[in-house]
Design a protein around this motif. Structure first.
Motif, PDB file in Angstrom:
ATOM      1  N   GLU A   1      27.080  48.636  53.174  1.00 30.41           N
ATOM      2  CA  GLU A   1      27.600  47.237  52.860  1.00 30.41           C
ATOM      3  C   GLU A   1      28.561  47.617  51.395  1.00 30.41           C
ATOM      4  OE1 GLU A   1      28.580  45.543  55.139  1.00 30.41           O
ATOM      5  OE2 GLU A   1      26.911  46.443  56.044  1.00 30.41           O
ATOM      6  N   LYS A   2      29.969  48.291  51.975  1.00 30.94           N
ATOM      7  CA  LYS A   2      30.910  48.838  50.693  1.00 30.94           C
ATOM      8  C   LYS A   2      31.187  47.608  49.793  1.00 30.94           C
ATOM      9  CE  LYS A   2      34.892  52.108  48.950  1.00 30.94           C
ATOM     10  NZ  LYS A   2      35.296  53.213  49.859  1.00 30.94           N
ATOM     11  N   SER A   3      30.957  46.752  49.280  1.00 31.02           N
ATOM     12  CA  SER A   3      32.185  45.667  48.383  1.00 31.02           C
ATOM     13  C   SER A   3      33.112  46.424  48.233  1.00 31.02           C
ATOM     14  CB  SER A   3      30.967  45.592  47.223  1.00 31.02           C
ATOM     15  OG  SER A   3      31.358  46.740  46.219  1.00 31.02           O
ATOM     16  N   GLU A   4      33.720  45.443  48.224  1.00 27.66           N
ATOM     17  CA  GLU A   4      35.434  45.378  47.957  1.00 27.66           C
ATOM     18  C   GLU A   4      35.289  44.969  46.340  1.00 27.66           C
ATOM     19  OE1 GLU A   4      37.896  47.252  50.034  1.00 27.66           O
ATOM     20  OE2 GLU A   4      35.988  47.130  51.612  1.00 27.66           O
ATOM     21  N   SER A   5      36.823  45.600  45.979  1.00 27.29           N
ATOM     22  CA  SER A   5      36.794  44.537  44.151  1.00 27.29           C
ATOM     23  C   SER A   5      37.472  43.547  44.452  1.00 27.29           C
ATOM     24  CB  SER A   5      37.704  45.562  43.788  1.00 27.29           C
ATOM     25  OG  SER A   5      38.956  45.555  44.607  1.00 27.29           O
ATOM     26  N   GLU A   6      38.016  42.581  43.503  1.00 26.63           N
ATOM     27  CA  GLU A   6      38.744  41.762  43.461  1.00 26.63           C
ATOM     28  C   GLU A   6      39.910  41.537  43.822  1.00 26.63           C
ATOM     29  OE1 GLU A   6      39.148  37.502  40.451  1.00 26.63           O
ATOM     30  OE2 GLU A   6      38.049  39.515  39.735  1.00 26.63           O
ATOM     31  N   GLU A   7      40.844  42.509  43.330  1.00 26.12           N
ATOM     32  CA  GLU A   7      41.532  42.604  44.459  1.00 26.12           C
ATOM     33  C   GLU A   7      41.792  42.983  45.280  1.00 26.12           C
ATOM     34  OE1 GLU A   7      45.492  45.697  42.906  1.00 26.12           O
ATOM     35  OE2 GLU A   7      43.730  46.791  42.797  1.00 26.12           O
ATOM     36  N   ASN A   8      40.995  43.433  46.397  1.00 33.89           N
ATOM     37  CA  ASN A   8      41.052  44.007  47.739  1.00 33.89           C
ATOM     38  C   ASN A   8      40.763  42.502  48.034  1.00 33.89           C
ATOM     39  OD1 ASN A   8      42.243  46.649  47.597  1.00 33.89           O
ATOM     40  ND2 ASN A   8      39.679  47.572  47.659  1.00 33.89           N
ATOM     41  N   VAL A   9      39.773  42.111  47.835  1.00 32.04           N
ATOM     42  CA  VAL A   9      39.727  40.884  48.010  1.00 32.04           C
ATOM     43  C   VAL A   9      40.416  39.738  48.006  1.00 32.04           C
ATOM     44  CG1 VAL A   9      38.159  38.363  48.205  1.00 32.04           C
ATOM     45  CG2 VAL A   9      37.196  40.704  47.794  1.00 32.04           C
ATOM     46  N   GLN A  10      41.588  39.871  47.074  1.00 30.19           N
ATOM     47  CA  GLN A  10      42.624  38.931  46.995  1.00 30.19           C
ATOM     48  C   GLN A  10      44.152  39.821  48.129  1.00 30.19           C
ATOM     49  OE1 GLN A  10      42.764  35.913  45.675  1.00 30.19           O
ATOM     50  NE2 GLN A  10      40.572  37.011  44.875  1.00 30.19           N
ATOM     51  N   ILE A  11      44.432  40.862  48.222  1.00 33.42           N
ATOM     52  CA  ILE A  11      45.217  41.329  49.205  1.00 33.42           C
ATOM     53  C   ILE A  11      44.316  41.192  50.622  1.00 33.42           C
ATOM     54  CG2 ILE A  11      45.386  43.224  50.008  1.00 33.42           C
ATOM     55  CD1 ILE A  11      45.742  44.655  47.138  1.00 33.42           C
ATOM     56  N   MET A  12      43.453  41.102  51.309  1.00 34.39           N
ATOM     57  CA  MET A  12      41.964  40.065  52.058  1.00 34.39           C
ATOM     58  C   MET A  12      42.822  39.478  52.442  1.00 34.39           C
ATOM     59  SD  MET A  12      38.826  42.603  51.908  1.00 34.39           S
ATOM     60  CE  MET A  12      37.759  42.294  53.567  1.00 34.39           C
ATOM     61  N   HIS A  13      42.634  38.278  51.602  1.00 32.14           N
ATOM     62  CA  HIS A  13      43.180  36.907  51.773  1.00 32.14           C
ATOM     63  C   HIS A  13      44.784  36.739  52.106  1.00 32.14           C
ATOM     64  CE1 HIS A  13      39.416  36.238  50.579  1.00 32.14           C
ATOM     65  NE2 HIS A  13      39.984  35.567  49.475  1.00 32.14           N
ATOM     66  N   GLN A  14      45.338  37.873  51.315  1.00 34.38           N
ATOM     67  CA  GLN A  14      47.350  37.489  51.708  1.00 34.38           C
ATOM     68  C   GLN A  14      46.894  37.812  53.393  1.00 34.38           C
ATOM     69  OE1 GLN A  14      49.124  35.900  49.998  1.00 34.38           O
ATOM     70  NE2 GLN A  14      47.762  35.889  48.709  1.00 34.38           N
TER      71      GLN A  14
END
Length: 258
Positions: free
Chosen positions: A30-43
Motif C-alpha cells: 500500500e503506497k501511502s499518498e502525500s498530504e498534497e496528493n490527498v488534497q488533490i484527491m479530495h478535489q
C-alpha cells in the motif's frame, strides 16, 4: 500498532483502531499518498460528483484552474487509485482482461415492484480530514434501503465479499446489479452469487443511468454527510456513516416512495 505485542493480538489492535486487518499485514503493498496528493484527491472527488463524465484530461484542466500544479499523468494515477473512471461509451469490450466475467444488464424494461427483487452495489471514495477510505454499499432498489455496507482503507476485494456474505446471511435478492469494475468481474464474486442463487446483472460500459439509484445514494451521502463534516479519522467516519444510514433508512423523505 505493535506487531510483537504479547498481550494484544494484531486482530484485536486492528479492531480497536477501526482499521482493516489485511492492510496491516501487507503495508509494503500500500503506497501511502502525500498530504498534497490527498488534497488533490479530495478535489477530484468533488469535481467528479458534479461531472462524472470528466476524464483525466479535463480533470487536470479543472484542477489547474483551482490552483493545483498537476500534470495529466499524476491526475490519471490518482483517479485510478480512487477507482474513478469517466462515464462515456467505450469500444472493444471483448479485448478487456475481465471480458469473460462480464454479464449482461438484466434490468432494462424490468418493473421493480417489491423489496429484495434487485440490489445495487458499488464502491466509492470517501474523504477524511487527513486521509480517505473506500465504502462498499448494498442498496435495495425498490425500498431505497441501505442493506449493508463496509469501509476499507484499501481497494482489495476481500471487504466486498465479506459484506456480501454478511448481507446474504439475513436475506437475498433475486438480482444483483453492479458496474463492470474489477471487484465484480472476477471468479470469486460470480461464484458467491451463483452459490447463493442470485442472478448477476452488470451495467453497460460507461452507462451511468444503469446504476442510477446507487449513484444517487452516494451523491446524497457525500453532500449531506461527508462534505459537511470533514471527519478526521476512520472512527469518526464510521460513526458518521452509522448515523446517516439510520437517518436515510428511517427518517429521510424519499420522493420516489412518496
Amino acid at each position: 500498532m505493535e506487531r510483537d505485542n504479547n498481550e494484544i493480538t494484531i486482530k484485536r489492535q486492528a479492531d480497536l483502531l477501526n482499521v482493516n486487518r489485511t492492510s496491516v499485514y501487507r503495508p509494503s503493498q500500500e503506497k501511502s499518498e502525500s498530504e498534497e496528493n490527498v488534497q488533490i484527491m479530495h478535489q477530484i472527488d468533488e469535481i467528479y460528483m458534479k461531472h462524472p463524465y470528466f476524464g483525466y484530461r479535463r480533470m487536470t484542466r479543472f484542477l489547474r484552474d483551482r490552483g493545483f500544479e498537476v500534470n495529466r499523468k499524476r491526475v490519471r494515477r490518482l483517479m485510478q487509485h480512487m477507482g474513478l473512471e469517466a462515464i462515456y461509451p467505450k469500444p472493444n469490450l471483448s479485448k478487456r482482461f475481465h471480458a469473460k466475467y462480464v454479464r449482461p444488464y438484466l434490468l432494462r424494461g424490468l418493473t421493480i415492484n417489491r423489496p429484495n427483487q434487485v440490489w445495487g452495489i458499488d464502491i466509492t471514495y470517501l474523504r477524511m480530514g487527513k486521509g480517505f477510505m473506500y465504502l462498499f454499499n448494498i442498496i435495495d432498489w425498490y425500498s431505497r434501503k441501505v442493506i449493508d455496507y463496509e469501509l476499507s482503507s484499501t481497494l482489495e476485494k476481500g471487504f466486498v465479499l465479506r459484506c456480501l456474505k454478511r448481507a446474504f446471511s439475513r436475506c437475498k435478492p433475486e438480482i444483483m446489479n453492479s458496474d463492470q469494475g474489477s471487484h465484480f468481474t472476477n471468479a470469486e464474486y460470480l461464484e458467491l452469487l451463483e452459490k447463493e442463487g442470485v442472478k448477476v446483472s452488470m451495467d453497460g460500459k460507461g452507462r451511468a443511468t444503469d446504476n442510477s439509484r446507487t449513484e444517487r445514494y452516494f451523491r446524497s451521502l457525500k453532500y449531506e454527510c461527508i462534505f459537511l463534516n470533514e471527519y478526521e479519522d476512520p472512527r469518526a467516519l464510521r460513526k458518521g456513516i452509522v448515523r446517516y444510514v439510520q437517518f436515510y433508512n428511517q427518517e429521510r423523505p424519499h420522493q420516489s416512495l412518496k
